[in-house]
Design an enzyme around this catalytic site. Structure first.
Site, PDB file in Angstrom:
ATOM      1  N   ASP A  96      34.896  41.441  46.340  1.00 62.77           N
ATOM      2  CA  ASP A  96      35.902  40.374  46.364  1.00 62.77           C
ATOM      3  C   ASP A  96      35.186  39.058  46.653  1.00 62.77           C
ATOM      4  O   ASP A  96      34.025  39.049  47.065  1.00 62.77           O
ATOM      5  CB  ASP A  96      36.942  40.662  47.458  1.00 62.77           C
ATOM      6  CG  ASP A  96      37.961  39.538  47.582  1.00 62.77           C
ATOM      7  OD1 ASP A  96      38.501  39.105  46.552  1.00 62.77           O
ATOM      8  OD2 ASP A  96      38.199  39.059  48.714  1.00 62.77           O
ATOM      9  N   SER A  97      35.908  37.968  46.478  1.00 61.47           N
ATOM     10  CA  SER A  97      35.343  36.658  46.800  1.00 61.47           C
ATOM     11  C   SER A  97      35.130  36.477  48.305  1.00 61.47           C
ATOM     12  O   SER A  97      34.459  35.546  48.714  1.00 61.47           O
ATOM     13  CB  SER A  97      36.271  35.564  46.282  1.00 61.47           C
ATOM     14  OG  SER A  97      37.563  35.742  46.815  1.00 61.47           O
ATOM     15  N   TYR A 146      37.262  31.592  45.089  1.00 60.47           N
ATOM     16  CA  TYR A 146      37.044  31.629  43.635  1.00 60.47           C
ATOM     17  C   TYR A 146      38.259  31.055  42.895  1.00 60.47           C
ATOM     18  O   TYR A 146      38.143  30.575  41.772  1.00 60.47           O
ATOM     19  CB  TYR A 146      36.873  33.072  43.149  1.00 60.47           C
ATOM     20  CG  TYR A 146      35.557  33.756  43.446  1.00 60.47           C
ATOM     21  CD1 TYR A 146      34.600  33.216  44.308  1.00 60.47           C
ATOM     22  CD2 TYR A 146      35.279  34.986  42.835  1.00 60.47           C
ATOM     23  CE1 TYR A 146      33.403  33.895  44.553  1.00 60.47           C
ATOM     24  CE2 TYR A 146      34.088  35.652  43.072  1.00 60.47           C
ATOM     25  CZ  TYR A 146      33.155  35.114  43.930  1.00 60.47           C
ATOM     26  OH  TYR A 146      31.982  35.789  44.165  1.00 60.47           O
ATOM     27  N   GLY A 147      39.418  31.177  43.512  1.00 57.17           N
ATOM     28  CA  GLY A 147      40.679  30.934  42.806  1.00 57.17           C
ATOM     29  C   GLY A 147      40.906  29.513  42.341  1.00 57.17           C
ATOM     30  O   GLY A 147      41.779  29.254  41.517  1.00 57.17           O
ATOM     31  N   CYS A 178      39.379  41.642  43.742  1.00 54.63           N
ATOM     32  CA  CYS A 178      39.787  40.234  43.710  1.00 54.63           C
ATOM     33  C   CYS A 178      40.695  39.960  42.501  1.00 54.63           C
ATOM     34  O   CYS A 178      40.308  40.227  41.350  1.00 54.63           O
ATOM     35  CB  CYS A 178      38.520  39.393  43.613  1.00 54.63           C
ATOM     36  SG  CYS A 178      38.810  37.634  43.514  1.00 54.63           S
ATOM     37  N   THR A 194      41.498  37.127  41.232  1.00 55.32           N
ATOM     38  CA  THR A 194      40.919  36.076  40.389  1.00 55.32           C
ATOM     39  C   THR A 194      39.844  36.636  39.467  1.00 55.32           C
ATOM     40  O   THR A 194      39.824  36.347  38.261  1.00 55.32           O
ATOM     41  CB  THR A 194      40.330  34.969  41.292  1.00 55.32           C
ATOM     42  OG1 THR A 194      41.372  34.451  42.124  1.00 55.32           O
ATOM     43  CG2 THR A 194      39.725  33.855  40.469  1.00 55.32           C
ATOM     44  N   GLU A 252      44.354  33.270  55.972  1.00 57.77           N
ATOM     45  CA  GLU A 252      43.115  33.311  56.762  1.00 57.77           C
ATOM     46  C   GLU A 252      43.290  32.630  58.117  1.00 57.77           C
ATOM     47  O   GLU A 252      42.514  32.866  59.033  1.00 57.77           O
ATOM     48  CB  GLU A 252      41.963  32.691  55.967  1.00 57.77           C
ATOM     49  CG  GLU A 252      41.632  33.530  54.753  1.00 57.77           C
ATOM     50  CD  GLU A 252      40.254  33.289  54.165  1.00 57.77           C
ATOM     51  OE1 GLU A 252      39.463  32.540  54.756  1.00 57.77           O
ATOM     52  OE2 GLU A 252      39.996  33.873  53.093  1.00 57.77           O
ATOM     53  N   CYS A 292      47.113  38.588  44.354  1.00 62.83           N
ATOM     54  CA  CYS A 292      45.970  38.012  45.072  1.00 62.83           C
ATOM     55  C   CYS A 292      45.778  38.829  46.343  1.00 62.83           C
ATOM     56  O   CYS A 292      46.750  39.245  46.974  1.00 62.83           O
ATOM     57  CB  CYS A 292      46.273  36.549  45.410  1.00 62.83           C
ATOM     58  SG  CYS A 292      45.109  35.797  46.559  1.00 62.83           S
ATOM     59  N   THR A 293      44.515  39.023  46.696  1.00 64.44           N
ATOM     60  CA  THR A 293      44.169  39.853  47.859  1.00 64.44           C
ATOM     61  C   THR A 293      44.886  39.461  49.147  1.00 64.44           C
ATOM     62  O   THR A 293      45.159  40.304  49.991  1.00 64.44           O
ATOM     63  CB  THR A 293      42.655  39.724  48.136  1.00 64.44           C
ATOM     64  OG1 THR A 293      42.310  38.328  48.118  1.00 64.44           O
ATOM     65  CG2 THR A 293      41.844  40.470  47.108  1.00 64.44           C
ATOM     66  N   HIS A 294      45.157  38.167  49.299  1.00 58.10           N
ATOM     67  CA  HIS A 294      45.702  37.686  50.571  1.00 58.10           C
ATOM     68  C   HIS A 294      47.221  37.848  50.672  1.00 58.10           C
ATOM     69  O   HIS A 294      47.772  37.789  51.768  1.00 58.10           O
ATOM     70  CB  HIS A 294      45.377  36.203  50.750  1.00 58.10           C
ATOM     71  CG  HIS A 294      43.923  35.922  51.006  1.00 58.10           C
ATOM     72  ND1 HIS A 294      42.915  36.332  50.165  1.00 58.10           N
ATOM     73  CD2 HIS A 294      43.315  35.265  52.029  1.00 58.10           C
ATOM     74  CE1 HIS A 294      41.751  35.929  50.652  1.00 58.10           C
ATOM     75  NE2 HIS A 294      41.966  35.283  51.777  1.00 58.10           N
TER      76      HIS A 294
HETATM   77  N1  DGL Z   1      40.298  37.019  46.439  1.00 59.76           N
HETATM   78  C1  DGL Z   1      40.999  35.993  45.739  1.00 59.76           C
HETATM   79  C2  DGL Z   1      42.054  36.626  44.808  1.00 59.76           C
HETATM   80  O1  DGL Z   1      42.478  37.735  45.019  1.00 59.76           O
HETATM   81  C3  DGL Z   1      41.651  35.003  46.680  1.00 59.76           C
HETATM   82  C4  DGL Z   1      40.673  34.113  47.402  1.00 59.76           C
HETATM   83  C5  DGL Z   1      39.909  33.200  46.455  1.00 59.76           C
HETATM   84  O2  DGL Z   1      40.497  32.230  45.928  1.00 59.76           O
HETATM   85  O3  DGL Z   1      38.735  33.474  46.245  1.00 59.76           O
HETATM   86  O4  DGL Z   1      42.452  36.014  43.858  1.00 59.76           O
END
Ligand code: DGL
Length: 285
Positions: free
Chosen positions: A10-11, A42-43, A73, A75, A152, A186-188
């Site tokens: 993941d990012s 990354y997004g 991830c 993204t 976060e 998205c992971t979050h």
């Molecule tokens: N891990 C990214 C996603 O699931 C979110 C965080 C990022 O923007 O890198 O899209």
């Protein structure tokens, strides 16, 4: 049976929401988790940068003899070209295909919202995957850039005014579209599920891309006879590109438990040509 590890990346820390589910349903598997904490997010980046970062991490994991690679991830999953995924020497999955399949199958009305980072929504990947399975589906993408820093920072509860206002800003436009399903792409976003659910209402089912993908990984490994032997206790080791302490401090929010296993810092410049300067330490308990 195959006891090689699964590579998950993941990012940053967000992919730990997928890892949590993977370790729950596949407790016997060893997992190498790579979080690119030095280059997150990354997004909000451009496509070519996201693909380059992802390729570097895939190469890193492939060199560690993983039996499968999982892009946890949203993204990366939405941006990495399918040709890349198909060219790898081990099975690969991102979160888009399994989650689109779940949403297309579970939505009664066919009106589906996709929530993700700006890059994910711009890619249109979830929409394409859903329409490939259900051509009449009406899919609305909504980028929710501020959910990542909010998660976060722990600002996730439905009664938190900042979380609530932000969720209302992004999600209110969806309310008159008759959606019955929303993908947390998205992971979050699983951490934000209470406030997202509160704003969208209980008639909208939320589909967690990470949890759906974890079940998909299990199915792939079973189908290819790549599962580790039963009764085995797996372990998880971590690689990050920024300070180990920062990762360990925040990881439990996403993983739902403290980190166990080793954490290695990989210098970003070592990702293409792996250098000797890694630091590995057991996490401070
Ligand atoms: N891990 C990214 C996603 O699931 C979110 C965080 C990022 O923007 O890198 O899209």
């Amino acid at each position: 049976m195959d006891s090689r590890p699964i590579g998950v990346f993941d990012s940053g820390v967000g992919g730990l929401t997928t890892l949590r589910e993977l370790s729950r349903i596949l407790p016997g598997e060893d997992i190498l988790y790579f979080g690119d904490t030095g280059r997150v997010p990354y997004g909000t980046r451009g496509e070519d940068t996201i693909v380059r970062y992802a390729m570097e991490i895939i190469q890193f994991l492939t060199r560690r003899s993983v039996k499968m690679i999982v892009a946890a991830c949203g993204t990366v999953s939405a941006t990495l070209p399918e040709t890349v995924a198909r060219s790898l020497s081990v099975p690969f999955t991102g979160v888009v295909e399994p989650t689109a399949k779940a949403a297309a199958g579970q939505s009664a009305s066919g009106r589906i919202a996709v929530l993700g980072t700006p890059a994910t929504i711009r890619s249109g990947a979830f929409e394409r995957a859903i329409r490939a399975l259900r051509p009449e589906a009406e899919v609305t993408g909504q980028a929710c850039a501020l959910f990542v820093p909010l998660a976060e920072s722990g600002l996730i509860e439905a009664d938190n005014p900042i979380a609530r206002l932000t969720a209302e800003m992004y999600l209110t436009p969806l309310l008159n579209q008759g959606i019955d399903t929303a993908i947390l792409g998205c992971t979050h976003y699983p951490l934000m599920a209470p406030v997202i659910g509160h704003v969208l209402g209980e008639q909208v089912q939320l589909i967690d891309a990470g949890a759906t993908t974890a079940r998909h990984v299990k199915n792939i490994l079973a189908a290819l006879d790549l599962l580790a032997s039963p009764g085995r206790q797996g372990r998880c080791d971590f690689f990050v590109t920024d300070a180990i302490e920062r990762f360990v401090d925040i990881a439990h929010i996403f993983l739902g438990r403290p980190i166990t296993g080793s954490v290695t810092r990989v210098p970003i410049e070592a990702l293409l040509l792996e250098g000797p300067s890694y630091t590995t330490q057991e996490p401070l308990q």
